[in-house]
Design a protein around this motif. Sequence first.
Motif, PDB file in Angstrom:
ATOM      1  N   GLY A   1       0.834  -1.204   0.000  1.00 35.93           N
ATOM      2  CA  GLY A   1       0.000   0.000   0.000  1.00 35.93           C
ATOM      3  C   GLY A   1       0.865   1.247   0.000  1.00 35.93           C
ATOM      4  N   LEU A   2       0.280   2.351  -0.434  1.00 30.26           N
ATOM      5  CA  LEU A   2       0.992   3.636  -0.401  1.00 30.26           C
ATOM      6  C   LEU A   2       0.297   4.506   0.640  1.00 30.26           C
ATOM      7  CD1 LEU A   2       1.375   4.195  -4.268  1.00 30.26           C
ATOM      8  CD2 LEU A   2       3.122   3.379  -2.669  1.00 30.26           C
ATOM      9  N   MET A   3       1.076   5.133   1.510  1.00 27.57           N
ATOM     10  CA  MET A   3       0.500   5.939   2.583  1.00 27.57           C
ATOM     11  C   MET A   3       0.411   7.394   2.107  1.00 27.57           C
ATOM     12  SD  MET A   3       2.812   3.788   5.183  1.00 27.57           S
ATOM     13  CE  MET A   3       3.134   4.910   6.495  1.00 27.57           C
ATOM     14  N   ILE A   4      -0.824   7.864   1.942  1.00 24.89           N
ATOM     15  CA  ILE A   4      -1.053   9.198   1.364  1.00 24.89           C
ATOM     16  C   ILE A   4      -2.001   9.967   2.273  1.00 24.89           C
ATOM     17  CG2 ILE A   4      -2.042  10.428  -0.633  1.00 24.89           C
ATOM     18  CD1 ILE A   4      -1.265   7.888  -2.308  1.00 24.89           C
ATOM     19  N   ARG A   5      -1.607  11.202   2.583  1.00 24.72           N
ATOM     20  CA  ARG A   5      -2.505  12.049   3.386  1.00 24.72           C
ATOM     21  C   ARG A   5      -2.499  13.453   2.788  1.00 24.72           C
ATOM     22  NH1 ARG A   5       0.281  12.829   8.021  1.00 24.72           N
ATOM     23  NH2 ARG A   5       0.055  10.686   8.732  1.00 24.72           N
ATOM     24  N   ASP A   6      -3.672  14.036   2.625  1.00 25.06           N
ATOM     25  CA  ASP A   6      -3.816  15.398   2.073  1.00 25.06           C
ATOM     26  C   ASP A   6      -3.024  15.574   0.776  1.00 25.06           C
ATOM     27  OD1 ASP A   6      -5.321  15.995   4.289  1.00 25.06           O
ATOM     28  OD2 ASP A   6      -3.592  16.721   5.439  1.00 25.06           O
ATOM     29  N   GLY A   7      -3.097  14.573  -0.091  1.00 21.17           N
ATOM     30  CA  GLY A   7      -2.455  14.688  -1.409  1.00 21.17           C
ATOM     31  C   GLY A   7      -0.943  14.588  -1.382  1.00 21.17           C
ATOM     32  N   GLN A   8      -0.380  14.137  -0.252  1.00 18.87           N
ATOM     33  CA  GLN A   8       1.093  14.015  -0.140  1.00 18.87           C
ATOM     34  C   GLN A   8       1.433  12.591   0.310  1.00 18.87           C
ATOM     35  OE1 GLN A   8       4.221  16.253   0.180  1.00 18.87           O
ATOM     36  NE2 GLN A   8       5.074  14.199   0.518  1.00 18.87           N
ATOM     37  N   ILE A   9       2.428  11.979  -0.327  1.00 12.10           N
ATOM     38  CA  ILE A   9       2.834  10.639   0.113  1.00 12.10           C
ATOM     39  C   ILE A   9       3.667  10.768   1.386  1.00 12.10           C
ATOM     40  CG2 ILE A   9       4.966  10.499  -1.304  1.00 12.10           C
ATOM     41  CD1 ILE A   9       3.417   7.481  -1.713  1.00 12.10           C
ATOM     42  N   TYR A  10       3.477   9.845   2.308  1.00 13.90           N
ATOM     43  CA  TYR A  10       4.347   9.875   3.494  1.00 13.90           C
ATOM     44  C   TYR A  10       4.921   8.499   3.826  1.00 13.90           C
ATOM     45  CZ  TYR A  10       0.320   8.255   6.263  1.00 13.90           C
ATOM     46  OH  TYR A  10      -0.741   7.522   6.750  1.00 13.90           O
ATOM     47  N   GLY A  11       4.731   7.537   2.916  1.00 20.40           N
ATOM     48  CA  GLY A  11       5.380   6.250   3.148  1.00 20.40           C
ATOM     49  C   GLY A  11       4.755   5.124   2.347  1.00 20.40           C
ATOM     50  N   VAL A  12       5.331   3.931   2.544  1.00 16.80           N
ATOM     51  CA  VAL A  12       4.781   2.745   1.869  1.00 16.80           C
ATOM     52  C   VAL A  12       4.535   1.663   2.916  1.00 16.80           C
ATOM     53  CG1 VAL A  12       5.940   3.209  -0.335  1.00 16.80           C
ATOM     54  CG2 VAL A  12       7.076   1.767   1.342  1.00 16.80           C
ATOM     55  N   GLN A  13       3.498   0.870   2.667  1.00 16.97           N
ATOM     56  CA  GLN A  13       3.253  -0.306   3.509  1.00 16.97           C
ATOM     57  C   GLN A  13       3.851  -1.505   2.794  1.00 16.97           C
ATOM     58  OE1 GLN A  13      -0.938   0.267   3.257  1.00 16.97           O
ATOM     59  NE2 GLN A  13      -1.086   1.085   5.342  1.00 16.97           N
ATOM     60  N   THR A  14       4.507  -2.365   3.540  1.00 15.92           N
ATOM     61  CA  THR A  14       5.077  -3.568   2.925  1.00 15.92           C
ATOM     62  C   THR A  14       4.703  -4.785   3.766  1.00 15.92           C
ATOM     63  OG1 THR A  14       7.177  -3.840   4.116  1.00 15.92           O
ATOM     64  CG2 THR A  14       7.133  -2.156   2.391  1.00 15.92           C
ATOM     65  N   ASN A  15       4.995  -5.969   3.221  1.00 16.27           N
ATOM     66  CA  ASN A  15       4.712  -7.197   3.975  1.00 16.27           C
ATOM     67  C   ASN A  15       5.622  -7.323   5.195  1.00 16.27           C
ATOM     68  OD1 ASN A  15       6.899  -7.532   2.313  1.00 16.27           O
ATOM     69  ND2 ASN A  15       6.565  -9.697   1.946  1.00 16.27           N
TER      70      ASN A  15
ATOM     71  N   GLY B   1       6.207  -4.478   7.112  1.00 17.42           N
ATOM     72  CA  GLY B   1       5.940  -3.299   7.935  1.00 17.42           C
ATOM     73  C   GLY B   1       5.966  -2.019   7.116  1.00 17.42           C
ATOM     74  N   ASP B   2       5.673  -0.914   7.782  1.00 17.88           N
ATOM     75  CA  ASP B   2       5.589   0.378   7.094  1.00 17.88           C
ATOM     76  C   ASP B   2       6.965   1.051   7.044  1.00 17.88           C
ATOM     77  OD1 ASP B   2       2.963  -0.261   7.145  1.00 17.88           O
ATOM     78  OD2 ASP B   2       2.355   1.326   8.549  1.00 17.88           O
ATOM     79  N   ILE B   3       7.180   1.809   5.965  1.00 18.42           N
ATOM     80  CA  ILE B   3       8.415   2.593   5.839  1.00 18.42           C
ATOM     81  C   ILE B   3       7.991   4.023   5.522  1.00 18.42           C
ATOM     82  CG2 ILE B   3      10.565   2.892   4.542  1.00 18.42           C
ATOM     83  CD1 ILE B   3      10.388  -0.093   3.799  1.00 18.42           C
ATOM     84  N   GLU B   4       8.431   4.974   6.340  1.00 18.28           N
ATOM     85  CA  GLU B   4       8.056   6.359   6.084  1.00 18.28           C
ATOM     86  C   GLU B   4       8.975   6.965   5.041  1.00 18.28           C
ATOM     87  OE1 GLU B   4       7.635   8.664   9.620  1.00 18.28           O
ATOM     88  OE2 GLU B   4       6.011   7.391  10.374  1.00 18.28           O
ATOM     89  N   ALA B   5       8.407   7.754   4.147  1.00 18.94           N
ATOM     90  CA  ALA B   5       9.218   8.423   3.119  1.00 18.94           C
ATOM     91  C   ALA B   5       8.392   9.533   2.484  1.00 18.94           C
ATOM     92  CB  ALA B   5       9.635   7.427   2.044  1.00 18.94           C
ATOM     93  N   LYS B   6       9.010  10.699   2.349  1.00 18.99           N
ATOM     94  CA  LYS B   6       8.268  11.821   1.739  1.00 18.99           C
ATOM     95  C   LYS B   6       8.405  11.816   0.221  1.00 18.99           C
ATOM     96  CE  LYS B   6       7.773  15.214   5.363  1.00 18.99           C
ATOM     97  NZ  LYS B   6       8.819  15.397   6.357  1.00 18.99           N
TER      98      LYS B   6
END
Length: 357
Positions: free
Chosen positions: A151-165, A167-172
């Motif tokens: 999954g891709l972690m997106i809030r207010d039109g901005q990416i803030y990380g990726v979900q992986t099998n 765990g999550d990794i934060e990245a702008k």
Amino acid sequence: MAVIEKGWLGGGNTARNTTIVRSNYLWDEAAALFEHSMKLWEGLTQELNYNVMFSQRGVLNLGHTLQDMRDIQRRVNANRLNGIDGEVLDTRGVQDLEPLLDCSSRARFPIMGASWQARGGVARHDAVAWGFARGADAHGVDILQQTEVTGLMIRDGQIYGVQTNHGDIEAKTVGCVVAGNSGVLANMAGLKLPVESHPLQALVSEPLKPVVNTVVMSNHVHGYVSQSDKGDLVIGAGIDGYTGYGQRGSYPVIEHTLQAIVEMFPAFSRVRMNRQWGGIVDTTPDASPIISKTKVKGLYFNCGWGTGGFKATPGSAHVFAASLAKREMHPLAAPFSIERFHTGALVDEHGAAAVAH
Ligand code: PYC
């Protein structure tokens, strides 16, 4: 910084293709991008301190009709205006380079000539993957294999990380370079890319003594072949007509390709084939790649290279990395924005890319 890989290094298209490297594209924008790559190929073994076995044995694109030859002349003229090496050969010139090619007038599709790019050639694909990985690792990049983006972690039109099998990794900043699965990842961000994913097949023969000197490609009969250092004929097919994700491909396409190879090289009619495989390629409406920002801030895509992305590896990586680092598209990447499918500023390279599309 991390590279997240669902499988293993070189398990995807990088090591599933026929390794052709050339830069003889028609339009200025594509020619500039592929020639940038070609120049990087020419120094890559030294730069990575890893032998990628780049062999500039030359690439022939055969012409079988008057119209093929007119298109070849136009493309070679455009290449030369862009400072890219190219020559138009007649039948005799082709025969001198490849004595086993059937250049007789008896051939079903007689060879009238070819474009010749002497600086083109092939490289060792898995060495390219390993060389880049070692170089990236030395620069502190984490390479996470067997790690699937879920999954891709997106809030207010901005990416803030990726979900992986794992765990999550934060990245702008997230760059998706996932040939064959670009549509799947875009979907996770609620985006729809103008790409279709198709299987593309290749096969290798039993090893032979050296018999093919160059890379021979024919759009018209739909096949391409070179010979590996081990002696195998490395043969490529066209894409399967249907969309799909099976890394296999269908039988009629191979049959058609082998007909094409035997049409060009009748002497290969009794050569046995050893292995066959497929990769998944993302094709675009204009047969040019997408290197682009998206409407999600910080999320970029580098995809849609169709059947010809391997040759772009160093240049594509360079302009993409530079664009992400500066959050401003590199001038060589800018014409390949996804916006072109709205503005109509297409870079139509079906002519130069056409063997397998
Ligand atoms: O050089 O573009 C190319 C190509 C197409 C299919 C395989 N290589």
